[in-house]
Enzyme design. Structure first.
Site, PDB file in Angstrom:
ATOM      1  N   ASN A   8      -2.024  -1.289  -2.028  1.00 29.80           N
ATOM      2  CA  ASN A   8      -0.874  -2.136  -1.723  1.00 29.80           C
ATOM      3  C   ASN A   8      -0.360  -2.707  -3.038  1.00 29.80           C
ATOM      4  OD1 ASN A   8       0.951  -3.993  -0.791  1.00 29.80           O
ATOM      5  ND2 ASN A   8      -0.543  -5.333   0.187  1.00 29.80           N
ATOM      6  N   TRP A   9       0.725  -2.099  -3.529  1.00 32.43           N
ATOM      7  CA  TRP A   9       1.251  -2.529  -4.835  1.00 32.43           C
ATOM      8  C   TRP A   9       2.024  -3.843  -4.736  1.00 32.43           C
ATOM      9  CZ3 TRP A   9       3.528   2.402  -7.735  1.00 32.43           C
ATOM     10  CH2 TRP A   9       2.469   3.254  -8.055  1.00 32.43           C
ATOM     11  N   LYS A  10       2.298  -4.282  -3.517  1.00 34.29           N
ATOM     12  CA  LYS A  10       3.082  -5.518  -3.316  1.00 34.29           C
ATOM     13  C   LYS A  10       4.398  -5.419  -4.106  1.00 34.29           C
ATOM     14  CE  LYS A  10      -1.237  -7.788  -2.403  1.00 34.29           C
ATOM     15  NZ  LYS A  10      -1.974  -9.024  -2.240  1.00 34.29           N
ATOM     16  N   HIS A  96       0.768  -7.909   7.163  1.00 33.61           N
ATOM     17  CA  HIS A  96       0.038  -8.435   6.005  1.00 33.61           C
ATOM     18  C   HIS A  96       0.172  -9.959   5.969  1.00 33.61           C
ATOM     19  CE1 HIS A  96      -1.103  -9.300   1.890  1.00 33.61           C
ATOM     20  NE2 HIS A  96      -1.743  -8.152   1.907  1.00 33.61           N
ATOM     21  N   GLU A  98       0.658 -11.988   3.651  1.00 32.56           N
ATOM     22  CA  GLU A  98       1.768 -12.525   2.842  1.00 32.56           C
ATOM     23  C   GLU A  98       3.075 -12.477   3.618  1.00 32.56           C
ATOM     24  OE1 GLU A  98       1.047 -10.089  -0.608  1.00 32.56           O
ATOM     25  OE2 GLU A  98      -0.798 -11.220  -0.955  1.00 32.56           O
ATOM     26  N   GLU A 170      -8.600  -8.502   6.498  1.00 30.14           N
ATOM     27  CA  GLU A 170      -8.306  -9.133   5.217  1.00 30.14           C
ATOM     28  C   GLU A 170      -8.371 -10.654   5.359  1.00 30.14           C
ATOM     29  OE1 GLU A 170      -6.065  -6.377   2.339  1.00 30.14           O
ATOM     30  OE2 GLU A 170      -4.588  -7.545   3.431  1.00 30.14           O
ATOM     31  N   SER A 213      -9.607  -8.840  -2.761  1.00 30.29           N
ATOM     32  CA  SER A 213     -10.294  -8.835  -4.061  1.00 30.29           C
ATOM     33  C   SER A 213     -11.284  -7.679  -4.200  1.00 30.29           C
ATOM     34  CB  SER A 213     -10.983 -10.181  -4.321  1.00 30.29           C
ATOM     35  OG  SER A 213     -10.019 -11.215  -4.370  1.00 30.29           O
ATOM     36  N   GLY A 234      -5.303  -4.404  -3.315  1.00 27.53           N
ATOM     37  CA  GLY A 234      -4.075  -4.969  -3.870  1.00 27.53           C
ATOM     38  C   GLY A 234      -4.074  -4.881  -5.389  1.00 27.53           C
ATOM     39  N   GLY A 235      -4.352  -6.010  -6.041  1.00 22.46           N
ATOM     40  CA  GLY A 235      -4.280  -6.105  -7.503  1.00 22.46           C
ATOM     41  C   GLY A 235      -4.929  -4.948  -8.252  1.00 22.46           C
TER      42      GLY A 235
HETATM   43  P1  PGA Z   1      -6.089  -8.038  -3.429  1.00 25.22           P
HETATM   44  O1  PGA Z   1      -5.021  -7.834  -2.248  1.00 25.22           O
HETATM   45  O2  PGA Z   1      -6.881  -6.776  -3.522  1.00 25.22           O
HETATM   46  O3  PGA Z   1      -5.252  -8.282  -4.652  1.00 25.22           O
HETATM   47  O4  PGA Z   1      -6.924  -9.202  -3.051  1.00 25.22           O
HETATM   48  C1  PGA Z   1      -5.359  -7.164  -1.063  1.00 25.22           C
HETATM   49  C2  PGA Z   1      -4.191  -7.161  -0.129  1.00 25.22           C
HETATM   50  O5  PGA Z   1      -3.414  -8.131  -0.142  1.00 25.22           O
HETATM   51  O6  PGA Z   1      -4.002  -6.206   0.631  1.00 25.22           O
END
Ligand code: PGA
Length: 251
Positions: A8-10, A96, A98, A170, A213, A234-235
């Protein structure tokens, strides 16, 4: 069913050049991946250019990070499922945290999006998870049950292909914080989710992923010890070398 590793590149990276660089660095190693399904979910604007690259390599799939629940019309700024399927995009992340937090998504709108996506043959990664406050108040199970129950309401009418549905656990407090959920706690939550799914119409081979994470140092333990069927990253997915290591740990 193969483990599923989704990136997930956001809202990253800032340029098409960087997006292509990251993607190219994953495409190379991806030709050797047989035992795992890998999906990259970039911002929508990069999907067409990455699709052209992905065409030459079947091991990598593309996903969107969101869709709208109507099929077309006057919905400024939104993206429909038809636009994605027309492009050959196979996956979409729905619900998600967010999107729930910053864009007002509710369990009900998540349900509409899930139905729209599944009805059109898109594969979904449906995100659930409790906040720190809900966890501290001992409400984790209740929250997971509610999100699953409302999110998956009425999907049995869609002639669902079970492999098109994946759930990502998550915990909100673990996302982007470096404070990943322990293997023990993840394993307990995955059990709750699987039990809940077994009671509904979607019993069977639903893949349940962990996200929050994830790094190459902790990814293998989730796959081997927590009973998950994949990861939502994500990150760490913006660093190709790190992401490739995570994929390898799940093969
Ligand atoms: P993260 O994000 O790996 O940066 O914690 C995961 C996600 O939001 O899907």
């Amino acid at each position: 069913m193969k483990n599923l590793i989704a990136a997930n590149w956001k809202m990253n990276p800032n340029s098409q050049k960087e997006a292509k660089e990251i993607f190219f660095a994953i495409v190379g190693p991806a030709s050797g991946w047989d035992g795992v399904e890998v999906v990259i979910c970039p911002p929508n604007i990069y999907l067409p250019v990455l699709k052209n690259i992905a065409m030459s390599d079947v091991a990598l799939k593309l996903g969107a990070q969101n869709i709208y629940f109507e099929d077309k019309g006057a919905f400024t700024g939104e993206i429909s499922v038809a636009m994605l399927t027309d492009l050959g995009v196979e996956y979409v992340i729905i619900g998600h945290s967010e999107r729930r937090k910053y864009f007002g998504e509710t369990d009900e709108t998540v349900n509409k999006k899930i139905k729209m996506a599944l009805a059109s043959g898109l594969k979904i990664i449906f995100c659930v998870g409790e906040t720190a406050g809900e966890r501290d108040a001992g409400k984790k199970n209740e929250v997971l049950e509610r999100q699953l129950k409302i999110g998956l309401l009425d999907i049995e009418n869609l002639k669902l292909k079970i492999e098109n549905l994946a759930i990502a656990y998550e915990p909100v407090w673990a996302i982007g914080t470096g404070n990943n959920c322990s293997v023990e706690e993840t394993s307990a939550s995955i059990k709750i989710i699987k039990e809940k799914l077994a009671l509904s119409e979607v019993e069977g081979q639903v893949r349940v992923l962990y996200g929050g994470s994830v790094k190459s140092e902790n990814s293998g333990a989730y796959i081997k010890e927590a009973g998950v069927n994949g990861l939502l990253v994500g990150g760490a997915s913006l660093n190709a070398e790190e992401f490739v290591k995570i994929v390898k740990s799940a093969e």
